[in-house]
Every structure is written in C-alpha cells, then in structure tokens.
Design a protein around this motif. Structure first.
Motif, PDB file in Angstrom:
ATOM      1  N   ILE A 274       0.850  -1.089  -0.072  1.00 16.89           N
ATOM      2  CA  ILE A 274       0.147  -0.015  -0.111  1.00 16.89           C
ATOM      3  C   ILE A 274       0.818   1.354  -0.086  1.00 16.89           C
ATOM      4  CG2 ILE A 274      -1.729   1.306   1.195  1.00 16.89           C
ATOM      5  CD1 ILE A 274      -2.823  -1.311   2.325  1.00 16.89           C
ATOM      6  N   VAL A 275       0.596   2.215  -0.897  1.00 20.36           N
ATOM      7  CA  VAL A 275       1.288   3.297  -1.097  1.00 20.36           C
ATOM      8  C   VAL A 275       0.257   4.561  -1.169  1.00 20.36           C
ATOM      9  CG1 VAL A 275       3.302   2.299  -2.326  1.00 20.36           C
ATOM     10  CG2 VAL A 275       1.342   3.151  -3.704  1.00 20.36           C
ATOM     11  N   PRO A 276       1.004   5.728  -0.854  1.00 23.57           N
ATOM     12  CA  PRO A 276       0.058   6.929  -0.934  1.00 23.57           C
ATOM     13  C   PRO A 276      -0.227   7.560  -2.341  1.00 23.57           C
ATOM     14  CG  PRO A 276       1.804   7.594  -0.057  1.00 23.57           C
ATOM     15  CD  PRO A 276       1.937   6.210  -0.281  1.00 23.57           C
TER      16      PRO A 276
ATOM     17  N   ILE B 202      -2.783   1.918  -4.432  1.00 20.92           N
ATOM     18  CA  ILE B 202      -2.804   3.324  -4.000  1.00 20.92           C
ATOM     19  C   ILE B 202      -4.002   3.894  -3.306  1.00 20.92           C
ATOM     20  CG2 ILE B 202      -2.821   5.451  -5.311  1.00 20.92           C
ATOM     21  CD1 ILE B 202      -1.339   4.230  -7.832  1.00 20.92           C
ATOM     22  N   VAL B 203      -3.930   4.330  -2.169  1.00 17.24           N
ATOM     23  CA  VAL B 203      -4.649   5.095  -1.320  1.00 17.24           C
ATOM     24  C   VAL B 203      -4.696   6.435  -1.125  1.00 17.24           C
ATOM     25  CG1 VAL B 203      -4.909   2.841  -0.256  1.00 17.24           C
ATOM     26  CG2 VAL B 203      -3.583   4.607   0.801  1.00 17.24           C
ATOM     27  N   ASP B 204      -5.791   7.083  -0.708  1.00 11.38           N
ATOM     28  CA  ASP B 204      -6.010   8.367  -0.510  1.00 11.38           C
ATOM     29  C   ASP B 204      -5.041   8.906   0.615  1.00 11.38           C
ATOM     30  OD1 ASP B 204      -6.733  11.015  -1.192  1.00 11.38           O
ATOM     31  OD2 ASP B 204      -8.878  10.789  -0.739  1.00 11.38           O
ATOM     32  N   ILE B 205      -4.783  10.308   0.366  1.00 13.33           N
ATOM     33  CA  ILE B 205      -4.108  11.122   1.857  1.00 13.33           C
ATOM     34  C   ILE B 205      -5.136  11.848   2.656  1.00 13.33           C
ATOM     35  CG2 ILE B 205      -2.130  11.314   0.367  1.00 13.33           C
ATOM     36  CD1 ILE B 205      -3.037  14.252  -0.418  1.00 13.33           C
ATOM     37  N   GLU B 206      -4.548  12.202   3.668  1.00 12.43           N
ATOM     38  CA  GLU B 206      -5.365  12.930   4.581  1.00 12.43           C
ATOM     39  C   GLU B 206      -5.761  14.387   4.399  1.00 12.43           C
ATOM     40  OE1 GLU B 206      -2.910  11.945   8.644  1.00 12.43           O
ATOM     41  OE2 GLU B 206      -2.076  12.769   6.961  1.00 12.43           O
ATOM     42  N   GLU B 207      -6.602  14.941   4.475  1.00 14.76           N
ATOM     43  CA  GLU B 207      -7.210  16.293   4.271  1.00 14.76           C
ATOM     44  C   GLU B 207      -6.098  17.367   4.524  1.00 14.76           C
ATOM     45  OE1 GLU B 207     -11.061  17.114   3.749  1.00 14.76           O
ATOM     46  OE2 GLU B 207     -10.246  18.957   3.046  1.00 14.76           O
ATOM     47  N   GLU B 208      -5.782  16.717   6.208  1.00 18.37           N
ATOM     48  CA  GLU B 208      -4.919  18.076   6.669  1.00 18.37           C
ATOM     49  C   GLU B 208      -3.403  17.938   6.759  1.00 18.37           C
ATOM     50  OE1 GLU B 208      -6.230  20.748   9.268  1.00 18.37           O
ATOM     51  OE2 GLU B 208      -7.658  20.182   7.617  1.00 18.37           O
ATOM     52  N   GLY B 209      -2.896  16.710   6.700  1.00 19.54           N
ATOM     53  CA  GLY B 209      -1.768  16.318   6.925  1.00 19.54           C
ATOM     54  C   GLY B 209      -0.933  16.026   5.370  1.00 19.54           C
ATOM     55  N   TRP B 210      -1.851  15.785   4.591  1.00 19.99           N
ATOM     56  CA  TRP B 210      -1.298  15.453   3.123  1.00 19.99           C
ATOM     57  C   TRP B 210      -0.551  14.095   3.028  1.00 19.99           C
ATOM     58  CZ3 TRP B 210       1.413  20.618   1.709  1.00 19.99           C
ATOM     59  CH2 TRP B 210       0.426  21.881   1.964  1.00 19.99           C
ATOM     60  N   CYS B 211      -0.475  13.257   4.123  1.00 22.10           N
ATOM     61  CA  CYS B 211       0.067  12.099   4.052  1.00 22.10           C
ATOM     62  C   CYS B 211      -0.960  10.924   4.009  1.00 22.10           C
ATOM     63  CB  CYS B 211       0.978  12.033   5.489  1.00 22.10           C
ATOM     64  SG  CYS B 211       2.481  12.858   5.593  1.00 22.10           S
ATOM     65  N   ILE B 212      -0.420   9.782   3.763  1.00 23.86           N
ATOM     66  CA  ILE B 212      -1.204   8.465   3.646  1.00 23.86           C
ATOM     67  C   ILE B 212      -2.194   8.465   4.678  1.00 23.86           C
ATOM     68  CG2 ILE B 212       0.379   6.884   4.922  1.00 23.86           C
ATOM     69  CD1 ILE B 212      -0.360   4.928   2.447  1.00 23.86           C
ATOM     70  N   ASP B 213      -3.207   8.225   4.205  1.00 24.67           N
ATOM     71  CA  ASP B 213      -4.666   8.278   5.201  1.00 24.67           C
ATOM     72  C   ASP B 213      -4.529   6.625   6.213  1.00 24.67           C
ATOM     73  OD1 ASP B 213      -7.007   8.348   6.370  1.00 24.67           O
ATOM     74  OD2 ASP B 213      -7.983   9.429   5.210  1.00 24.67           O
TER      75      ASP B 213
ATOM     76  N   LYS C   1       1.174  -7.295   1.955  1.00 28.53           N
ATOM     77  CA  LYS C   1       2.219  -7.499   2.886  1.00 28.53           C
ATOM     78  C   LYS C   1       2.833  -6.244   3.523  1.00 28.53           C
ATOM     79  CE  LYS C   1       4.416 -11.794   2.622  1.00 28.53           C
ATOM     80  NZ  LYS C   1       5.194 -12.024   1.540  1.00 28.53           N
ATOM     81  N   ALA C   2       2.739  -5.268   3.026  1.00 29.73           N
ATOM     82  CA  ALA C   2       3.339  -4.189   3.376  1.00 29.73           C
ATOM     83  C   ALA C   2       2.863  -2.628   3.216  1.00 29.73           C
ATOM     84  CB  ALA C   2       5.039  -4.004   2.829  1.00 29.73           C
ATOM     85  N   ILE C   3       3.219  -1.787   3.970  1.00 31.05           N
ATOM     86  CA  ILE C   3       2.680  -0.116   3.815  1.00 31.05           C
ATOM     87  C   ILE C   3       4.024   0.396   3.700  1.00 31.05           C
ATOM     88  CG2 ILE C   3       1.342   1.531   4.716  1.00 31.05           C
ATOM     89  CD1 ILE C   3       0.457  -0.354   6.821  1.00 31.05           C
ATOM     90  N   ILE C   4       3.743   1.419   2.488  1.00 30.96           N
ATOM     91  CA  ILE C   4       4.963   2.500   2.491  1.00 30.96           C
ATOM     92  C   ILE C   4       4.493   3.820   2.721  1.00 30.96           C
ATOM     93  CG2 ILE C   4       7.013   3.300   1.253  1.00 30.96           C
ATOM     94  CD1 ILE C   4       6.991   0.982  -0.659  1.00 30.96           C
ATOM     95  N   PRO C   5       4.407   4.228   4.028  1.00 25.69           N
ATOM     96  CA  PRO C   5       4.041   5.594   4.258  1.00 25.69           C
ATOM     97  C   PRO C   5       5.146   6.507   4.055  1.00 25.69           C
ATOM     98  CG  PRO C   5       4.399   4.401   6.318  1.00 25.69           C
ATOM     99  CD  PRO C   5       4.789   3.597   5.247  1.00 25.69           C
ATOM    100  N   VAL C   6       4.729   7.630   3.041  1.00 25.75           N
ATOM    101  CA  VAL C   6       5.656   8.743   2.676  1.00 25.75           C
ATOM    102  C   VAL C   6       5.302   9.908   3.677  1.00 25.75           C
ATOM    103  CG1 VAL C   6       6.407  10.145   0.886  1.00 25.75           C
ATOM    104  CG2 VAL C   6       5.455   7.654   0.268  1.00 25.75           C
ATOM    105  N   HIS C   7       6.776  10.456   4.384  1.00 23.61           N
ATOM    106  CA  HIS C   7       6.337  11.454   5.132  1.00 23.61           C
ATOM    107  C   HIS C   7       6.626  12.645   3.993  1.00 23.61           C
ATOM    108  CE1 HIS C   7       6.698   8.783   8.610  1.00 23.61           C
ATOM    109  NE2 HIS C   7       7.903   8.530   7.999  1.00 23.61           N
ATOM    110  N   LEU C   8       5.548  12.951   3.746  1.00 21.60           N
ATOM    111  CA  LEU C   8       5.474  14.254   2.338  1.00 21.60           C
ATOM    112  C   LEU C   8       5.786  15.302   2.674  1.00 21.60           C
ATOM    113  CD1 LEU C   8       4.777  13.684  -0.859  1.00 21.60           C
ATOM    114  CD2 LEU C   8       2.492  14.990  -0.081  1.00 21.60           C
ATOM    115  N   TYR C   9       6.496  16.237   1.964  1.00 21.15           N
ATOM    116  CA  TYR C   9       6.940  17.623   2.282  1.00 21.15           C
ATOM    117  C   TYR C   9       7.424  17.875   3.764  1.00 21.15           C
ATOM    118  CZ  TYR C   9       4.920  17.990  -2.700  1.00 21.15           C
ATOM    119  OH  TYR C   9       4.800  17.739  -3.814  1.00 21.15           O
ATOM    120  N   GLY C  10       8.129  16.904   4.018  1.00 20.51           N
ATOM    121  CA  GLY C  10       8.464  17.168   5.531  1.00 20.51           C
ATOM    122  C   GLY C  10       7.533  16.876   6.616  1.00 20.51           C
ATOM    123  N   GLN C  11       6.385  16.389   6.127  1.00 18.43           N
ATOM    124  CA  GLN C  11       5.372  16.195   7.438  1.00 18.43           C
ATOM    125  C   GLN C  11       5.349  14.868   7.821  1.00 18.43           C
ATOM    126  OE1 GLN C  11       3.383  17.570   9.668  1.00 18.43           O
ATOM    127  NE2 GLN C  11       1.767  18.393   8.201  1.00 18.43           N
TER     128      GLN C  11
END
Ligand SMILES: *Cc1c(COP(=O)(O)O)cnc(C)c1O
Length: 479
Positions: free
Chosen positions: A185-187, A207-218, A231-241
C-alpha cells in the motif's frame, strides 16, 4: 568605470589582444585621444580577423566595423535593454560629444532557485581527504562513519548506505522478501520512485488517498485497502510532514504487515518525539541534491533489526557470501554508495541541526508573509504529535495555480507544482484504490523557493507578485 575596458584606436591587433587578456571581459571599447568612442572589438572579432589573414602587427582600425552597438547618455533604459542579446553583453554609453562615459553590462536577472545544496562546511575537506586516501570506491572509513552516525541520528541501530533513495526502497522491499503475489500500500501523492520500487520488486502496488490536513497517507484508507495478499505499507512523510505513525503501526501490528518508511523528504522529522525512519521495519532516505542533506546522489536504509541489516548488505553487494569470495547466495544488486559521497554526507550531517533550523525560520517568514492572505494556505504545522521539518516550503493556492506559477517564473522565481497524483497517470491508474483528497490538493499545491541564502526581501517579493496576480485576476472577473 573600469578603464581596462578602453583601448586606443591606434593600437595594433596584438596590443588589443593584450588589453583583452588584461580585462578578462572579452571586449574592449576603442577610443581616440579625447576618449571618443571609435569602435567595439570582442575577442571573437580578433579571432575571425586572424583567420581571415590579418597579422598581429596590423592596425586595429582595419578590422573595426562601424555598425557597433552603443547608447547615448539619457537613453531610455528599456530601449537599451532591448539591444542586449546572446552576442552583446556590454554596451558603451557616450555623451553628446561621443565621449565614452560609462557602459551597461548585462547580468543574469536575480534568480531564486527552488533549492540549492548548502555545502559550505567541511564537505570539501572530507572529500579531499577521502580522495587523497585513494579510497574513492565503495569501501572506506567515511562509509562506515556515515552509516553509523546517520542511523544514530535517527535513533536506529544500523545504517546501510546506498546509491540513491530509489534503490533504498527497492533494497528494503527485497530484504523483506516482498515480490510477486504481494500487495504493497502506497499513498497517491508522492514522488513516483515510491511506487516504481514496488513495481520493480514485482509486487502489486495499491494506491490509497491522503489525509485532508496532513497530506500524508490516510490510515483509514490503508485499513480499507487491506486484503489477504497485503504484505506491506510504505508511508511517505510528504514535504517534511510525518505520517500518523501511531495509527499506521497499530494497523500494521493488527494485520501483521511490514512497514517501510519513505523518509526522502523528512530527515529529522518526528512523530510523538520519535524520529521518522525508526518506526517501521526499515526507513529509507534520499540524499539527492535538493533534499535536506545531500551527498550528490545517495540514500540509506536504516533499521534496528540485525537480520534485515545483514540481508540488505548482502543484496546491496551483489548477493555475495561474506564467508566465501565470489560465492553468491542470492541474486543481488550493486546499490553501493562511494566513500566520496559518504565523505560529503558526514560533513552534511555535522550541521543538520543548523540546516533544519534555517529552513524552519524561512518557513516562519513565509508564514508571516502569508498570514493575512486569503489566497495562500501554508502546509499544516500544528498537527497532533507531529513535528514536521521544512523541506520545500509547500502551500496551497486558491484560484488558478498555474497562473501564479507562470507569473512567478517570469520574475525568475523557481516554483514547482505538487507531484501529479499517481492516480492521474495512465501508467499507474490500474492500481488505484482511493484518490479523492490527493487530486484536489495536488491541483492547487506548489513548492516555493527554500534555499540557504534566501532573504526576507526575497519572500516579500514573492508575496507581492502573488498579491498582484490575485488583484489582476479579480479585476478581470469584474470586467
Ligand atoms: C526524492 C524522493 C525519492 C527518491 O530518491 P532518489 O534519491 O532521487 O532516488 C523517493 N521518494 C520520495 C518521496 C522522494 O521525494
């Protein structure tokens, strides 16, 4: 005025060449005894004259043309600027007696880059040290130092330095045995390297959606997208968040999923007081030229799991057995970083706190500038438990984002649109699970210049251009 740009019209070609050599501008203005302008000669003119058969001892006035470009004192500046082109970089200015009084020099307009590596510490010293040691390939003490010091900075036990952030992600997936038949799972909003690594591993991205406020994977979308093949999740700390790592680790625990953090844009960011990259099984970083710290090209996988560290080293180094030279136990890669890159990395890491602090201050200046704006919304920086860092200052624009970008670019200000959501590219469409917020946010998002030498005046200028563009747009609506 620099007199070295003047030369007597009675000179020989050789004498003019000497003057050109002295002033290093590639041009001289030829004058008579009263400093009246008689011609302009460039080093290109001399070269062509010699090729045409002129001798060095010939008089310069034999090769002077009379259609040279100059301007009069008091000429309209706009008219003078019109005369500059790729050939003409200097324009002499004369008074009413044709006497030369000054000249205009064309300089590249002030430009604001989107980012610029800050390599003014001990980078050069360490790089030279690595160079003179002859350990310029992928063994050497800077590699070990960089791995140890960077992983310690992120509060994990081990670091495995690699050639870039993309190979870091691929290496992490490989070490975790993720491949054909597995879903990851990726954002939707990220740089494409995240999903490419999954596809290169032979796994299926979801591919899954992002949070409204944080812009990161929901996290809620993650849970909805889980199947028995996940099997896995790849959270991306987007734009420093930082992502909501509490929720993500809780879901991963409940469904026995692996977590690979993509920290390429968030060196030093924290969730609940803990550094990103230290939550999941493996944290992946990039040290590309525009990231928080850089090694030119480069990356690192960090982990606290000894077995994973060993597997990553094995795959990184051709899959060759540590016990028996040239005996390969897995189909490996060469994903190594060089000692030269690591030398730069060690110096960069020495001042990471300084780098993060000027970045944060810069973002604060932007916040102050846009605090009264109804057009610009800055990235959230007060989300519960999340201590973001500033990578590229990121904002959302109300109205026609591309118009604002166009105006800023025209003024020499380098701005970037947000990443295009993966769901909007034909290549990745088939992997979409959800994509509502990402589409909306990406469409109005842009990154603003975030470089070390940036000043308050620079930010003011950006603010003014944005205001002016908004005012123009409003008056157009009224008509
Ligand atoms: C930059 C980046 C990468 C890739 O890093 P490279 O070193 O350029 O390969 C991966 N993921 C994200 C989110 C990035 O921003």
């Amino acid at each position: 005025m620099n007199k070295k740009i003047l030369c007597s019209i009675q000179s020989s070609i050789l004498q003019v060449m000497k003057q050109l050599d002295q002033n290093a501008q590639g041009i001289v203005f030829l004058v008579d005894e009263a400093e009246k302008l008689k011609g302009v000669i460039t080093d290109g003119d001399i070269r062509r004259a010699i090729l045409d058969g002129f001798q060095l001892s010939d008089d310069i006035d034999k090769i002077v043309k009379d259609n040279y470009v100059y301007a009069h004192e008091g000429d309209n500046i706009e008219d003078i600027l019109q005369k500059f082109n790729y050939m003409i970089k200097f324009i002499p200015i004369v008074d009413s007696d044709q006497r030369i009084i000054d000249y205009y020099e064309y300089r590249q307009r002030v430009r604001m880059p989107i980012a610029q590596p800050q390599i003014d510490g001990r980078e050069y010293e360490y790089l030279t040290d690595a160079f003179t040691s002859t350990w310029i390939s992928s063994s050497g003490e800077y590699i070990t130092r960089f791995e140890n010091e960077f992983s310690a900075y992120c509060t994990t036990r081990y670091g495995v330095a690699v050639s870039n952030g993309t190979t870091a992600l691929h290496l992490a997936l490989t070490a975790l045995n993720i491949g054909p038949g597995d879903e990851v799972i990726v954002p939707d909003l990220t740089f494409a390297a995240t999903i490419n690594a999954v596809l290169h591993a032979g796994a299926v991205p979801v591919i899954v959606d992002i949070e409204e406020e944080g812009w990161c994977i929901d996290p809620k979308e993650i849970e909805k997208a889980i199947t028995e093949r996940t099997k896995a999740i790849i959270p991306v700390h987007l734009y420093g968040q930082p992502c909501n790592m509490k929720a993500i680790m809780e879901i991963a625990g409940r469904y026995s999923l692996r977590v690979i953090e993509d920290c390429a844009e968030a060196h030093g960011a924290e969730f609940a007081g803990q550094k990103v990259g230290s939550f999941g099984d493996i944290g992946c970083f990039s040290f590309f030229g525009n990231k928080v710290i850089t090694t030119g090209e480069g990356g690192m996988c960090i982990t606290s799991d000894k077995q994973l560290e060993e597997r990553m080293r094995l795959f990184r180094d051709h899959g060759m057995s540590k016990e028996r030279k040239y005996y390969h136990t897995v189909v490996g890669f060469n994903y190594r970083m060089t000692n030269l890159q690591a030398a730069i990395g060690v110096a960069q890491l020495e001042k990471i706190e300084l780098i993060l602090s000027w970045r944060e201050k810069l973002e604060e200046l932007y916040r102050a500038e846009f605090s009264k704006s109804s057009i610009i919304k800055m990235q959230e920086n007060k989300l519960l438990n999340r201590k973001k860092i500033t990578w590229l200052v990121s904002v959302m624009v109300q109205g026609d984002r591309d118009r604002y970008m166009e105006k800023l670019k025209k003024e020499g200000i380098d701005v970037r649109p947000f990443f295009i959501p993966l769901s909007e590219m034909d290549l990745y469409k088939q992997y979409v699970f959800s994509d509502t917020n990402s589409k909306r946010i990406a469409k109005s998002g842009m990154n603003l210049p975030t470089f070390h030498k940036m000043t308050e005046a620079n930010i003011l200028k950006i603010g003014m251009i944005i205001q002016k563009t908004a005012a123009e747009a409003n008056s157009m609506v009224e008509i």
